[in-house]
Write an enzyme that holds these catalytic residues in place. Structure first.
Site, PDB file in Angstrom:
ATOM      1  N   GLU A  81       0.796  -1.246   0.000  1.00 26.30           N
ATOM      2  CA  GLU A  81       0.000   0.000   0.000  1.00 26.30           C
ATOM      3  C   GLU A  81       0.824   1.291   0.000  1.00 26.30           C
ATOM      4  O   GLU A  81       0.620   2.170   0.839  1.00 26.30           O
ATOM      5  CB  GLU A  81      -0.949  -0.012   1.218  1.00 26.30           C
ATOM      6  CG  GLU A  81      -1.855  -1.221   1.246  1.00 26.30           C
ATOM      7  CD  GLU A  81      -2.713  -1.320   2.508  1.00 26.30           C
ATOM      8  OE1 GLU A  81      -2.694  -0.386   3.326  1.00 26.30           O
ATOM      9  OE2 GLU A  81      -3.409  -2.336   2.665  1.00 26.30           O
ATOM     10  N   GLU A  93      -6.431 -10.632  -0.763  1.00 25.76           N
ATOM     11  CA  GLU A  93      -7.196 -10.401   0.474  1.00 25.76           C
ATOM     12  C   GLU A  93      -8.696 -10.349   0.165  1.00 25.76           C
ATOM     13  O   GLU A  93      -9.423  -9.495   0.666  1.00 25.76           O
ATOM     14  CB  GLU A  93      -6.753  -9.091   1.144  1.00 25.76           C
ATOM     15  CG  GLU A  93      -5.267  -9.024   1.419  1.00 25.76           C
ATOM     16  CD  GLU A  93      -4.807  -7.771   2.143  1.00 25.76           C
ATOM     17  OE1 GLU A  93      -5.644  -7.028   2.690  1.00 25.76           O
ATOM     18  OE2 GLU A  93      -3.589  -7.527   2.167  1.00 25.76           O
ATOM     19  N   HIS A 125     -10.480  -6.130  -1.726  1.00 27.75           N
ATOM     20  CA  HIS A 125     -11.504  -5.820  -0.731  1.00 27.75           C
ATOM     21  C   HIS A 125     -12.584  -5.054  -1.496  1.00 27.75           C
ATOM     22  O   HIS A 125     -12.545  -3.827  -1.578  1.00 27.75           O
ATOM     23  CB  HIS A 125     -10.936  -4.944   0.392  1.00 27.75           C
ATOM     24  CG  HIS A 125      -9.926  -5.650   1.228  1.00 27.75           C
ATOM     25  ND1 HIS A 125     -10.255  -6.736   2.015  1.00 27.75           N
ATOM     26  CD2 HIS A 125      -8.604  -5.449   1.406  1.00 27.75           C
ATOM     27  CE1 HIS A 125      -9.172  -7.154   2.643  1.00 27.75           C
ATOM     28  NE2 HIS A 125      -8.158  -6.400   2.292  1.00 27.75           N
ATOM     29  N   ASN A 182       1.933  -5.266  -3.107  1.00 29.59           N
ATOM     30  CA  ASN A 182       0.537  -5.548  -2.768  1.00 29.59           C
ATOM     31  C   ASN A 182      -0.226  -4.246  -2.502  1.00 29.59           C
ATOM     32  O   ASN A 182       0.268  -3.376  -1.778  1.00 29.59           O
ATOM     33  CB  ASN A 182       0.559  -6.404  -1.478  1.00 29.59           C
ATOM     34  CG  ASN A 182      -0.772  -7.043  -1.136  1.00 29.59           C
ATOM     35  OD1 ASN A 182      -1.415  -7.651  -1.993  1.00 29.59           O
ATOM     36  ND2 ASN A 182      -1.185  -6.923   0.123  1.00 29.59           N
ATOM     37  N   ASP A 212     -12.490 -10.237  -0.143  1.00 34.92           N
ATOM     38  CA  ASP A 212     -13.778 -10.294   0.553  1.00 34.92           C
ATOM     39  C   ASP A 212     -14.736  -9.385  -0.205  1.00 34.92           C
ATOM     40  O   ASP A 212     -14.303  -8.481  -0.923  1.00 34.92           O
ATOM     41  CB  ASP A 212     -13.700  -9.951   2.056  1.00 34.92           C
ATOM     42  CG  ASP A 212     -12.916  -8.688   2.396  1.00 34.92           C
ATOM     43  OD1 ASP A 212     -12.852  -7.776   1.550  1.00 34.92           O
ATOM     44  OD2 ASP A 212     -12.368  -8.613   3.506  1.00 34.92           O
TER      45      ASP A 212
HETATM   46  O1  G3I Z   1      -4.488  -8.021  19.332  1.00 29.56           O
HETATM   47  C1  G3I Z   1      -4.860  -6.723  19.822  1.00 29.56           C
HETATM   48  C2  G3I Z   1      -5.480  -6.844  21.172  1.00 29.56           C
HETATM   49  O2  G3I Z   1      -4.537  -7.329  22.091  1.00 29.56           O
HETATM   50  C3  G3I Z   1      -5.999  -5.472  21.611  1.00 29.56           C
HETATM   51  O3  G3I Z   1      -6.644  -5.558  22.817  1.00 29.56           O
HETATM   52  C4  G3I Z   1      -6.953  -4.917  20.559  1.00 29.56           C
HETATM   53  C5  G3I Z   1      -7.437  -3.506  20.911  1.00 29.56           C
HETATM   54  O4  G3I Z   1      -7.694  -2.746  19.773  1.00 29.56           O
HETATM   55  O5  G3I Z   1      -6.286  -4.852  19.328  1.00 29.56           O
HETATM   56  C6  G3I Z   1      -5.840  -6.103  18.865  1.00 29.56           C
HETATM   57  O6  G3I Z   1      -5.155  -5.879  17.678  1.00 29.56           O
HETATM   58  C7  G3I Z   1      -5.940  -5.636  16.542  1.00 29.56           C
HETATM   59  C8  G3I Z   1      -5.439  -6.574  15.441  1.00 29.56           C
HETATM   60  O7  G3I Z   1      -6.111  -6.301  14.238  1.00 29.56           O
HETATM   61  C9  G3I Z   1      -5.663  -8.039  15.780  1.00 29.56           C
HETATM   62  O8  G3I Z   1      -7.022  -8.312  15.844  1.00 29.56           O
HETATM   63  C10 G3I Z   1      -5.752  -4.199  16.099  1.00 29.56           C
HETATM   64  O9  G3I Z   1      -6.335  -3.329  17.032  1.00 29.56           O
HETATM   65  C11 G3I Z   1      -6.380  -3.985  14.750  1.00 29.56           C
HETATM   66  O10 G3I Z   1      -6.008  -2.691  14.289  1.00 29.56           O
HETATM   67  C12 G3I Z   1      -5.857  -5.000  13.759  1.00 29.56           C
HETATM   68  O11 G3I Z   1      -6.531  -4.823  12.536  1.00 29.56           O
HETATM   69  C13 G3I Z   1      -5.916  -5.412  11.408  1.00 29.56           C
HETATM   70  C14 G3I Z   1      -5.666  -4.350  10.357  1.00 29.56           C
HETATM   71  O12 G3I Z   1      -5.080  -4.957   9.209  1.00 29.56           O
HETATM   72  C15 G3I Z   1      -4.717  -3.264  10.847  1.00 29.56           C
HETATM   73  O13 G3I Z   1      -4.610  -2.276   9.903  1.00 29.56           O
HETATM   74  C16 G3I Z   1      -6.846  -6.456  10.834  1.00 29.56           C
HETATM   75  O14 G3I Z   1      -7.002  -7.519  11.784  1.00 29.56           O
HETATM   76  C17 G3I Z   1      -6.281  -7.006   9.527  1.00 29.56           C
HETATM   77  O15 G3I Z   1      -7.237  -7.804   8.894  1.00 29.56           O
HETATM   78  C18 G3I Z   1      -5.953  -5.859   8.597  1.00 29.56           C
HETATM   79  O16 G3I Z   1      -5.362  -6.396   7.446  1.00 29.56           O
HETATM   80  C19 G3I Z   1      -5.043  -5.462   6.402  1.00 29.56           C
HETATM   81  C20 G3I Z   1      -3.924  -6.063   5.591  1.00 29.56           C
HETATM   82  O17 G3I Z   1      -2.848  -6.366   6.432  1.00 29.56           O
HETATM   83  C21 G3I Z   1      -3.496  -5.103   4.485  1.00 29.56           C
HETATM   84  N1  G3I Z   1      -4.608  -4.747   3.651  1.00 29.56           N
HETATM   85  C22 G3I Z   1      -5.761  -4.218   4.355  1.00 29.56           C
HETATM   86  C23 G3I Z   1      -6.199  -5.186   5.433  1.00 29.56           C
HETATM   87  C24 G3I Z   1      -7.370  -4.665   6.099  1.00 29.56           C
HETATM   88  O18 G3I Z   1      -7.013  -3.464   6.809  1.00 29.56           O
END
Ligand code: G3I
Length: 340
Positions: A144, A248, A220, A184, A250
């Site tokens: 990105e 990715e 997405h 990507n 969906d």
């Molecule tokens: O694990 C912590 C947890 O300990 C904490 O209490 C909680 C509080 O917010 O956060 C948890 O972490 C979260 C993590 O996902 C795991 O679930 C983060 O807040 C959250 O920001 C994070 O989001 C991820 C996101 O990327 C971050 O930008 C998504 O799961 C993940 O699916 C997403 O993936 C991205 C790809 O890498 C790149 N392309 C876009 C895609 C969607 O954003």
């Protein structure tokens, strides 16, 4: 005799039915996964085992989680996923080495001149890629980097390291010359300037002999995404000659987060048609360029669209909240049978 013939015919039909999606396609198929769910949730683990041939870590190979302190890497969760992939005979895709998001605080606080920043990023990339050398087939090296208007996205990396994209690819290649290296990105459909910036990057890297082997199109998308625009992105990507990963996938049905949204049959079948379109278009790509299709997690319940975007009434994947196959799964597998 007649009965035997009927039984044989029936057993042939049953064996010809491909019960899992992975058997209905000729390219690697998978999803991103979360190691906690792989451990704790049997239904989740079963789908990952039986439906897929490829896995990606949804979060646990990103800088924030894999490199939590300047002097410490944490490979534990990434290793769990890789071990699961190896034990169940799946390909592992690496996501992601360089991104503006999910960067640990110590990197955000880092102070140093250009040389120091380069050394930080090089050491990050080389430590992670070397750790997984031979176990990870391909890496999203850079994720990105462009804004919708085609300009370079401001980030820690863009701000401190001139030409950071090319350097990152070179460093990754030095650490594992066998890995397939991807750029990507998301949302290229309907954003011609962003798409062009990516094509220009590919042309520039190729001209300079920098190793880039693939384009990840995150996909997405949503139920109303325009097919002509999606097709145009695919067509332009194919022309680069690189491998193409729908990395990715969906398909959102409630992108505006309507709190009263009802996932009724009409929208579910429009979503199924959109999945069919994506797969059919992908199958037209020359086989040598098909790196595979990856869904972004397994069931609707696990989708980042519900968690990250807080959209409780979103249903973007092929398995429902109880890990049952949705009608879109059946529509897709049936349509794949007729195409193969
Ligand atoms: O694990 C912590 C947890 O300990 C904490 O209490 C909680 C509080 O917010 O956060 C948890 O972490 C979260 C993590 O996902 C795991 O679930 C983060 O807040 C959250 O920001 C994070 O989001 C991820 C996101 O990327 C971050 O930008 C998504 O799961 C993940 O699916 C997403 O993936 C991205 C790809 O890498 C790149 N392309 C876009 C895609 C969607 O954003």
């Amino acid at each position: 005799m007649k009965l035997i013939t009927i039984l044989l015919g029936l057993s042939y039909c049953l064996s010809a039915q491909k019960p899992h999606l992975k058997e209905a396609v000729k390219f690697p198929l998978g999803s991103s996964v979360n190691p906690r769910l792989l451990n704790e949730n049997e239904a989740y683990r079963n789908i990952a085992t039986t439906e897929w041939t490829s896995l990606t870590a949804e979060n646990h190979m990103k800088m924030m989680l894999i490199h939590p302190a300047a002097d410490r890497f944490d490979f534990s969760k990434g290793d769990e996923i890789v071990n699961f992939a190896t034990a169940s005979g799946k390909r592992m895709h690496g996501h992601t080495l360089v991104w503006h998001n999910q960067v640990p605080q110590w990197m955000k606080d880092f102070q140093g001149d250009q040389k120091a920043w380069e050394s930080l990023l090089k050491s990050h990339i080389q430590t992670v890629v070397s750790h997984y050398k031979g176990k990870i087939a391909g890496w999203d090296v850079v994720n990105e980097s462009f804004l919708d208007d085609g300009s370079l996205r401001p980030s820690l990396w863009a701000d401190h390291i001139p030409d950071y994209i090319a350097k990152s690819f070179q460093w990754a290649h030095e650490s594992d010359p066998g890995a397939i290296l991807f750029y990507n990105d998301y949302g290229q459909d309907g954003k011609p300037k962003k798409m062009q910036a990516i094509l220009d990057l590919v042309a520039d890297l190729k001209r300079r002999g920098i190793p880039i082997h693939g384009l990840g199109l995150q996909m997405h998308i949503n139920v109303d995404s325009k097919r002509n625009e999606l097709q145009e992105v695919l067509d332009k990507s194919i022309k680069t000659g690189l491998k193409i990963h729908l990395s990715e996938l969906d398909i959102a049905v409630n992108p505006k987060n309507n709190p009263d949204f009802i996932y009724e049959e009409k929208v579910a079948s429009a979503q199924a048609e959109q999945f069919n379109f994506v797969f059919k278009s992908y199958m037209k790509i020359p086989a040598a360029q098909q790196y595979g299709i990856t869904f972004w997690n397994i069931s609707d319940k696990d989708s980042w669209l519900r968690g990250y975007f807080k959209r409780p009434k979103e249903y973007p994947l092929l398995f429902d909240d109880k890990y049952a196959k949705k009608p879109a799964y059946t529509t897709l597998i049936n349509s794949l049978h007729t195409l193969n």
